[in-house]
Design a protein around this motif. Structure first.
Motif, PDB file in Angstrom:
ATOM      1  N   LYS A   1      32.217  47.161  38.049  1.00  0.00           N
ATOM      2  CA  LYS A   1      33.161  47.236  39.155  1.00  0.00           C
ATOM      3  C   LYS A   1      33.458  45.857  39.721  1.00  0.00           C
ATOM      4  O   LYS A   1      34.550  45.610  40.220  1.00  0.00           O
ATOM      5  CB  LYS A   1      32.602  48.152  40.243  1.00  0.00           C
ATOM      6  N   TYR A   2      32.478  44.964  39.660  1.00  0.00           N
ATOM      7  CA  TYR A   2      32.604  43.625  40.212  1.00  0.00           C
ATOM      8  C   TYR A   2      32.180  42.598  39.146  1.00  0.00           C
ATOM      9  O   TYR A   2      31.711  42.970  38.073  1.00  0.00           O
ATOM     10  CB  TYR A   2      31.726  43.486  41.457  1.00  0.00           C
ATOM     11  N   PRO A   3      32.322  41.307  39.412  1.00  0.00           N
ATOM     12  CA  PRO A   3      31.864  40.313  38.442  1.00  0.00           C
ATOM     13  C   PRO A   3      30.360  40.365  38.181  1.00  0.00           C
ATOM     14  O   PRO A   3      29.887  39.831  37.174  1.00  0.00           O
ATOM     15  CB  PRO A   3      32.259  38.979  39.096  1.00  0.00           C
ATOM     16  N   TRP A   4      29.598  40.971  39.085  1.00  0.00           N
ATOM     17  CA  TRP A   4      28.152  41.101  38.891  1.00  0.00           C
ATOM     18  C   TRP A   4      27.838  42.532  38.461  1.00  0.00           C
ATOM     19  O   TRP A   4      28.673  43.438  38.548  1.00  0.00           O
ATOM     20  CB  TRP A   4      27.427  40.763  40.195  1.00  0.00           C
TER      21      TRP A   4
ATOM     22  N   GLN B   1      24.367  39.638  50.459  1.00  0.00           N
ATOM     23  CA  GLN B   1      25.731  39.843  49.982  1.00  0.00           C
ATOM     24  C   GLN B   1      26.017  38.916  48.799  1.00  0.00           C
ATOM     25  O   GLN B   1      25.558  37.773  48.762  1.00  0.00           O
ATOM     26  CB  GLN B   1      26.734  39.564  51.105  1.00  0.00           C
ATOM     27  N   LEU B   2      26.786  39.408  47.835  1.00  0.00           N
ATOM     28  CA  LEU B   2      27.103  38.654  46.631  1.00  0.00           C
ATOM     29  C   LEU B   2      28.485  38.015  46.693  1.00  0.00           C
ATOM     30  O   LEU B   2      28.932  37.396  45.723  1.00  0.00           O
ATOM     31  CB  LEU B   2      26.987  39.564  45.408  1.00  0.00           C
TER      32      LEU B   2
ATOM     33  N   TYR C   1      27.194  31.659  46.221  1.00  0.00           N
ATOM     34  CA  TYR C   1      26.634  32.917  45.721  1.00  0.00           C
ATOM     35  C   TYR C   1      26.309  32.777  44.239  1.00  0.00           C
ATOM     36  O   TYR C   1      26.820  31.875  43.567  1.00  0.00           O
ATOM     37  CB  TYR C   1      27.633  34.058  45.943  1.00  0.00           C
ATOM     38  N   PRO C   2      25.453  33.632  43.705  1.00  0.00           N
ATOM     39  CA  PRO C   2      25.073  33.517  42.294  1.00  0.00           C
ATOM     40  C   PRO C   2      26.286  33.641  41.371  1.00  0.00           C
ATOM     41  O   PRO C   2      27.243  34.359  41.685  1.00  0.00           O
ATOM     42  CB  PRO C   2      24.109  34.696  42.090  1.00  0.00           C
TER      43      PRO C   2
ATOM     44  N   ASP D   1      32.150  32.539  42.391  1.00  0.00           N
ATOM     45  CA  ASP D   1      33.211  32.986  43.308  1.00  0.00           C
ATOM     46  C   ASP D   1      34.396  33.641  42.597  1.00  0.00           C
ATOM     47  O   ASP D   1      35.552  33.456  42.995  1.00  0.00           O
ATOM     48  CB  ASP D   1      33.725  31.809  44.153  1.00  0.00           C
ATOM     49  N   MET D   2      34.111  34.407  41.556  1.00  0.00           N
ATOM     50  CA  MET D   2      35.190  35.155  40.908  1.00  0.00           C
ATOM     51  C   MET D   2      35.529  36.413  41.706  1.00  0.00           C
ATOM     52  O   MET D   2      36.414  37.180  41.318  1.00  0.00           O
ATOM     53  CB  MET D   2      34.808  35.503  39.471  1.00  0.00           C
TER      54      MET D   2
END
Length: 560
Positions: free
Chosen positions: A290-293, A309-310, A340-341, A349-350
């Motif tokens: 759903k997200y880059p992570w 928070q990511l 952020y990681p 930061d994507m």
């Protein structure tokens, strides 16, 4: 006896084969042509080629992204059912991408050199620097106080590592051109083709360096100053006193001129943000992201940073970061890049921080009729302008080209030292099937055949603008000259037609990623929005990309 002869004969054949292989290997390493047997880069100077080139180095600040396949446009949440992008299988070629967004410090360096080379105090150059400046007024709001951001965000060192904002799409393109030129100067200097520190000490309005200008006519770079543009010997070696220069300048075949920086395409950006490799099992992707992570939530579930928070984004009405303290996302507006990681590709930061411009012209639907390899809408093909003597035309201080934006912003798009470009014509399109026009932004979309009432309206109505695929406003700004004073006057023509039905046209550009002022819904890499290419906001920035030359991956494939 006969058996012994056969064994001896086989041994001789194997030995001959080994010698042949050895000589071939040695021949390759010594730079000898397989076509003629002549030595490549030899002192005869007949042919210059970097036969020992190993691989394209990853540019500083960038990450190598191995190409692959993925499903583009597959959003996890679509409560409005607007079908902004129908999912489709897409393959992306390998490329490089900035590990972070372009920062205020990086953009300030660009402004420094633009101001140094083209002083705004000079009449011919007064609009170049001003056209490159970000619009800091994007921070203002009718019912909010942000005046400190207007004056400080771009210039104060406290924000130096924050993403630059207030930059429109055209300005981002021009930054990429400048970065290309200066990175090329750096590589030529490191390899001895330019004098030491030429990129900083010798730059002025008379000798602006252009990568493409150097490739076409290296002897005229830096105003033709031979003390800066050095002559080299065979193979790029430094000339000894009295020696004759043969292979004088660097060429593309020298392997020292880097590729061009540019904005990533929408397909590249989405592929890089998803980083699906961590979900890969053999030749398949297992599960969705759903997200880059990894995971379905915006907070980390890892032990050392559980609950953090990511990304920074608007968590709710009046909540741009959470309560102060441990549970906060660490920012109320933007944050320093890399806070952020990174995702599995090593990109920061994507999601969150700022949205990012991509190359593409926006269209509401991308369907299965699209190209499924390196998809991109926005190709406008050009070629070098050639004069009546057959020579390439270079831009001079008297022929600088500007784009006059509908909002009155004037941006220089062709600077002195660069090559003048013109649209391709029938000489390039004759008997081709892959393209037939110079401008392909609305190919199979805004052309007459794709217009819903083309057959009823007729081609004449289409050509005269009475019937169009996208009936968007046409705001215009023209530069008028006062006949009495000779001063320039901007004549702004606001489109007041009340029959306009859309804001979509060939100048609407895609931006992606979600930002500090967006809800989590927009952090999905497949989500997409558009904005006019001549306008800027306080939540859109950008990062650069570069095409990768050579093999898909530099990693050795396991065997066995």
């Amino acid at each position: 006896m006969r058996t012994n002869k056969i064994v001896i004969l086989n041994l001789l054949l194997l030995a001959g084969l080994a010698v042949g292989m050895s000589s071939c290997s040695k021949q390759n390493k010594s730079g000898v042509s397989k076509a003629t047997g002549w030595k490549i880069d030899g002192r005869d100077g007949r042919f210059n080629y970097n036969s020992k080139f190993k691989k394209q180095e990853t540019p500083i600040g960038m990450v190598a992204i191995d190409g692959g396949t993925f499903t583009m446009g597959r959003v996890q949440d679509d409560p409005m059912h607007d079908w902004n992008n129908s999912p489709n299988q897409q393959h992306v070629q390998s490329f490089f991408m900035d590990e972070t967004e372009v920062t205020n410090m990086m953009y300030a360096e660009y402004l420094y050199y633009i101001k140094k080379v083209f002083p705004p105090t000079e009449e011919n150059y007064k609009n170049i620097y001003n056209g490159a400046l970000p619009d800091t007024l994007v921070w203002r709001d009718r019912l909010g106080y942000f005046e400190s951001m207007v004056t400080e965000y771009l210039w104060h060192p406290a924000y130096g590592n924050y993403p630059v904002v207030g930059v429109n799409w055209v300005q981002a393109i021009e930054f990429c051109k400048w970065r290309t030129d200066f990175a090329t100067m750096n590589e030529l200097e490191k390899n001895g083709y330019l004098a030491k520190d030429a990129k900083s000490k010798e730059l002025n309005d008379g000798n602006y360096f252009s990568r493409e200008g150097y490739i076409v006519s290296p002897s005229t770079s830096f105003g033709g100053d031979e003390s800066i543009v050095l002559k080299k010997g065979p193979g790029g070696k430094k000339l000894k006193d009295g020696a004759e220069a043969t292979n004088v300048y660097a060429t593309m075949s020298s392997g020292v001129i880097p590729a061009e920086y540019r904005l990533p395409t929408e397909a590249e950006w989405e592929y890089a943000a998803l980083a699906l490799g961590e979900n890969r099992e053999y030749n398949l992707y297992r599960g969705k992201k759903k997200y880059p992570w990894s995971g379905d939530y915006t907070r980390s579930n890892k032990r050392k940073m559980r609950g953090d928070q990511l990304a920074n984004y608007q968590q709710g009405k009046g909540d741009y970061g959470g309560p102060a303290g441990w549970s906060s996302d660490g920012g109320d507006i933007t944050v320093a890049v890399g806070s952020y990681p990174p995702n599995a590709f090593g990109l920061y930061d994507m999601a969150g921080n700022v949205n990012e411009w991509v190359l593409d012209v926006y269209r509401p639907i991308i369907d299965d009729e699209m190209n499924d390899f390196n998809y991109y809408r926005g190709n406008v093909y050009t070629k070098n302008e050639i004069d009546s003597l057959g020579q390439v035309v270079f831009i001079t201080s008297d022929s600088i080209k500007y784009n006059i934006m509908p909002n009155g912003k004037r941006i220089a798009v062709a600077l002195p030292g660069q090559i003048s470009k013109v649209p391709v014509d029938e000489n390039e399109t004759y008997l081709r099937y892959n393209f037939s026009t110079s401008d392909n932004r609305n190919y199979r979309d805004g052309d007459p055949q794709s217009m819903k009432d083309f057959f009823a309206a007729g081609a004449e109505d289409y050509e005269e603008g009475r019937k169009r695929m996208y009936n968007s406003p046409e705001h215009r700004t023209q530069v008028m000259i006062d006949s009495l004073t000779g001063e320039e006057i901007l004549d702004r023509q606001w489109d007041k037609n009340n029959k306009r039905t859309t804001l979509i046209n060939d100048e609407a550009r895609v931006y992606k990623g979600g930002s500090w002022k967006d809800r989590a819904y927009w952090l999905d890499p497949a989500q997409r929005r558009y904005y006019p290419q001549y306008m800027a906001t306080n939540d859109i920035g950008f990062r650069c990309a570069m095409s990768k030359a050579g093999p898909k991956t530099s990693k050795k494939r396991p065997r066995g």
